[in-house]
Design an enzyme around this catalytic site. Structure first.
Site, PDB file in Angstrom:
ATOM      1  N   HIS A 121       0.870  -1.184   0.000  1.00 47.19           N
ATOM      2  CA  HIS A 121       0.000   0.000   0.000  1.00 47.19           C
ATOM      3  C   HIS A 121       0.902   1.228   0.000  1.00 47.19           C
ATOM      4  O   HIS A 121       1.857   1.317   0.780  1.00 47.19           O
ATOM      5  CB  HIS A 121      -0.882  -0.047   1.246  1.00 47.19           C
TER       6      HIS A 121
ATOM      7  N   TYR B 180      -6.325   8.998   1.403  1.00 52.22           N
ATOM      8  CA  TYR B 180      -6.489   9.600   2.728  1.00 52.22           C
ATOM      9  C   TYR B 180      -5.282  10.479   3.009  1.00 52.22           C
ATOM     10  O   TYR B 180      -4.222  10.357   2.380  1.00 52.22           O
ATOM     11  CB  TYR B 180      -6.669   8.537   3.819  1.00 52.22           C
TER      12      TYR B 180
ATOM     13  N   ASP C 227     -28.040 -20.825  17.149  1.00 49.93           N
ATOM     14  CA  ASP C 227     -29.299 -21.563  17.264  1.00 49.93           C
ATOM     15  C   ASP C 227     -29.234 -22.731  16.292  1.00 49.93           C
ATOM     16  O   ASP C 227     -28.692 -22.614  15.191  1.00 49.93           O
ATOM     17  CB  ASP C 227     -30.513 -20.678  17.026  1.00 49.93           C
TER      18      ASP C 227
END
Length: 817
Positions: free
Chosen positions: A224, A255, A545
């Site tokens: 990156h 960013y 469940d």
């Protein structure tokens, strides 16, 4: 005396774990790292530290919140471990502006402090170097910021050492030693280190360590790009490291964060660059960090161009530093946490970013020491993956795609585009012929609806069906044909492919005794009995469940929720048990045939009595339907008369054809998952992972009926006996606006309220009821029928009312006829 714990990797995750474990009283902890701590050379050493807490997955937000809270209170030699400058996500397109309203809903639902949507002017005011002509709005979170990872490592290791821990730098793990199925320690380049428990926090080296214990990780190290500009004029004289918020420009996959007079620019807007471990710099080379690869300038051209456009002050900026830094991606963008499936005492805490590091440290410490975490980690459990998800080519292809899509706007039902048709039921050829519109779940191709049923909407079978007009977002991967499939299930009969349901066989001497101690229901009834029940953790919260069918004296079929249930049952087996637990899903298949005419279809194919008197609800028996031997279970997940029909995979297609031929005179159709989900919500049937999780007690979720407290003992019983009255409840919401369909994870408010009081779990349009419906967790006092509430949806409030459940057939007459 506490066990001795050895942590492999002293990055920000390993350091957090050492701190948390010693704080909980386990002082015999050793942290080893091949590099020199605190800046050992892994991903933590070069991480930019940007922290955005808001995530579509609740537990990831909670892990980030814990990290922010903890690091905000830490310092190292008088320097803070966290810079709370805030976080700003910007929109430069109308689509992104809408997406930010959805993300704002996540922030509200999960309780992220101070989150606020900003208009364009407010957004530019919050980050004054932005060019206002491109800004459509922003999402502001004042508690986001910058984690100083190396300081955080040093501070947390210092605290751990003060409580008795040992830190060993320069110790590269070369092997893991075991005895009798249990870990005994590690071999390092400095010799053997004994341990009772070993935790792998090796980050990008995780796959290497995992291979030493025969574990495959769904993890790929990827490069990156991160660059730091030279000083820019607009920041001249800026002596503080950062004052402006960390900034996300997701439309461009970029960013930003300040660093004195310069800016850090991180980019995902480049080709995916998966990294083989042998491409990393050896630990013996001290000229560079092993996790840093040479910068490839051509891949950063777009980042520079776009930065100059959106932040004009960066135009012409030169780069002081630039790297291709390596960090981890996984196939579902979630961490890999938990115990090894078969090697006792070996644990993993992998694929964790700085944002979630301290939270993961806390969660893992709790899990290892007490047996269960206070965080709901079921979605992060390392044992959650099917075997195909661990295939090296699948892992690399999926992780690389996730890298490219990291900031993309992803719809909840958006299917994976690569590696499709990996798992298909025997019915797949017929489903293709019927124009099945396939989505994917755990690798299974599952029709959402069938194009062959499109014509039903204009046919004389349409008796005024309720067909909504969803908005563009809710209308993705949806068709009005779903309304036809739901309606015909209610009036006639439909086939549903239930093959993706995980089926486990529990057999052998002691199977009954074993299951009785694991599940909340009484499964020791006569052969042929089927029991809906729960599996609980020690603290009484719901692990899963399950539906348990007794097919023989010591033979059971368990309808489970995935691989973590298989791992759970195997982990609970006593060492000397003769009981076997195996996954029968790949070699079998299942059709759900449901609707008022279901009995007419199946009875015409067999001499076995399928009448209500001869084949009661929640019973199972073996029968021949035509030439196909099936195990039939009288169950219904859609609230209609019918059966789940199981057979071996080799006869599955014959079973499908036999049923379709016999049902032709009864108006039979094939129906997809869209109708199934809507019908099960109308009936109030819960779905584990969405409606209830490890966070919830049975009574909270309205599942107290599935617990037989009269049983002598079962896992979690003692905790239930000591539990307090519920403070939250899962409530049915009837939405007042006919076309306002929500999808899940939206915040719930009191009318006009500013703070969310709950969140939506599952939602759909109720085709039988003619209204959109949802389930939501609410405080008990607000879960009373008739309570008016509002659902936050893309920045607006949708009015709804708490309803009486189940909304459809509350007496259960249709399934017991």
């Amino acid at each position: 005396m506490t066990p001795h714990v050895l942590i492999i990797g002293g990055g920000v995750v390993g350091a957090s774990l050492a701190d948390e474990m010693t704080a909980m009283g386990w002082s015999s902890v050793t942290v080893v790292d091949a590099g020199q701590l605190p800046a050992a050379g892994g991903s933590s050493s070069h991480a930019p530290g940007v922290v955005f807490q808001t995530n579509g997955t609740r537990v990831m937000t909670e892990l980030a919140q814990y990290t922010v809270d903890k690091l905000s209170g830490l310092d190292w030699k008088g320097e803070p471990c966290y810079l709370g400058v805030g976080g700003l996500e910007i929109a430069t397109t109308p689509q992104r502006a809408a997406e930010l309203t959805r993300r704002f809903g996540y922030a509200q639902a999960w309780g992220v402090d101070g989150a606020r949507l900003l208009d364009p002017a407010e957004t530019v005011a919050a980050w004054d170097l932005l060019d206002p002509q491109y800004i459509h709005g922003g999402l502001w979170v004042p508690t986001d910021g910058i984690a100083k990872s190396v300081r955080a490592i040093a501070a947390q290791l210092e605290k751990a050492v003060s409580r008795g821990a040992t830190v060993l730098s320069g110790h590269e793990v070369l092997g893991v030693t075991t005895s009798g199925g249990r870990v005994t320690g590690v071999d390092t380049n400095q010799g053997h280190l004994a341990a009772d428990i070993v935790v792998c926090c090796a980050g990008i080296w995780g796959p290497k360590i995992a291979a030493m214990v025969d574990q495959s990780l769904a993890l790929t190290p990827l490069a990156h790009q991160l660059a730091w500009t030279a000083p820019i004029a607009a920041l001249k004289g800026h002596s503080t490291e950062a004052t402006r918020p960390v900034l996300r420009h997701q439309d461009a996959a970029l960013y930003y964060r300040e660093r004195g007079e310069g800016l850090g620019i991180g980019s995902y807007r480049h080709r995916a660059m998966p990294v083989a471990l042998d491409e990393l710099t050896p630990w013996s080379d001290t000229t560079t960090e092993p996790s840093i690869l040479p910068f490839t300038p051509a891949d950063f051209d777009f980042a520079l161009e776009e930065s100059a456009r959106i932040i004009p002050a960066t135009a012409g900026a030169t780069l002081d530093e630039a790297i291709n830094g390596v960090f981890s991606f996984t196939v579902d963008n979630l961490p890999l946490l938990g115990p090894h499936a078969s090697l006792d005492g070996f644990w993993f805490a992998e694929a964790v970013w700085v944002t979630h590091s301290a939270g993961v440290g806390r969660a893992m410490a709790e899990w290892i020491i007490t047996g269960q975490s206070s965080f709901d980690l079921h979605a992060c459990d390392i044992n959650r993956f099917e075997s195909f998800q661990l295939a090296p080519r699948f892992v690399e292809a999926t992780d690389s795609q996730n890298f490219l899509e990291v900031y993309d706007i992803i719809h909840p039902l958006q299917p994976r585009e690569h590696s499709r048709a990996l798992r298909t039921s025997p019915f797949y050829p017929r489903q293709v012929e019927l124009g099945g519109q396939f989505l994917e779940a755990s690798g299974w191709e599952r029709p959402q609806w069938y194009a062959a049923n499109d014509a039903l909407l204009a046919s004389d079978r349409n008796t005024g069906w309720n067909v909504p007009t969803p908005d563009a977002w809710a209308g993705q991967n949806w068709s009005p044909t779903i309304a036809a499939e739901a309606a015909i299930t209610r009036t006639d009969v439909a086939l549903y492919d239930m093959t993706a349901l995980k089926r486990l066989e529990v057999s052998g001497r002691g199977a009954t005794e074993f299951l009785q101690g694991v599940v909340t229901g009484n499964v020791g009834r006569a052969v042929g009995a089927v029991t809906y029940c729960l599996m609980l953790g020690e603290n009484g919260t719901i692990h899963s469940d399950v539906t348990v069918a007794r097919l023989g004296d010591e033979l059971y079929q368990v309808g489970a929720n995935g691989q973590i249930d298989l791992d759970w049952l195997r982990r609970l087996l006593p060492a000397d048990s003769a009981v076997q637990v195996r996954d029968t899903t790949p070699g079998t298949c299942c059709i759900g045939i449901w609707g008022p005419r279901a009995r007419d279809v199946v009875q015409s194919l067999t001499d076995t009595d399928f009448s209500h008197e001869g084949f009661g609800y929640f019973r199972a028996k073996t029968a021949y339907l035509g030439l196909v031997e099936v195990t039939a279970m009288r169950l219904s997940y859609v609230g209609e008369l019918g059966w789940e029909l199981y057979c071996t995979a080799d006869q599955g297609l014959a079973l499908w054809d036999t049923l379709m031929a016999a049902g032709a005179d009864h108006g039979i159709i094939a129906a997809g998952r869209g109708a199934f989900t809507a019908l099960r919500l109308e009936k109030g049937y819960r779905s584990f992972g969405s409606d209830m999780t490890n966070d919830h007690l049975p009574a909270d979720a309205g599942l107290g009926f599935a617990v037989r407290m009269a049983k002598p003992e079962f896992l979690g019983k003692a905790a239930l006996e000591a539990s307090a009255a519920p403070t939250q409840a899962l409530a049915l919401l009837l939405i007042d606006e006919p076309d306002s369909i929500v999808l899940g994870s939206e915040p719930v408010f009191l009318p006009g309220g500013e703070t969310a009081v709950g969140y939506v779990t599952s939602a759909a349009y109720g085709y039988t009821l003619g209204v959109p419906i949802a389930y939501a967790w609410l405080p008990v006092a607000l879960a009373a029928p008739g309570t008016a509430i509002e659902i936050g949806y893309f920045g607006r409030r949708i009015p709804a009312t708490v309803g009486v459940e189940p909304a459809f057939d509350p007496q259960g007459e249709r399934i017991r006829c």
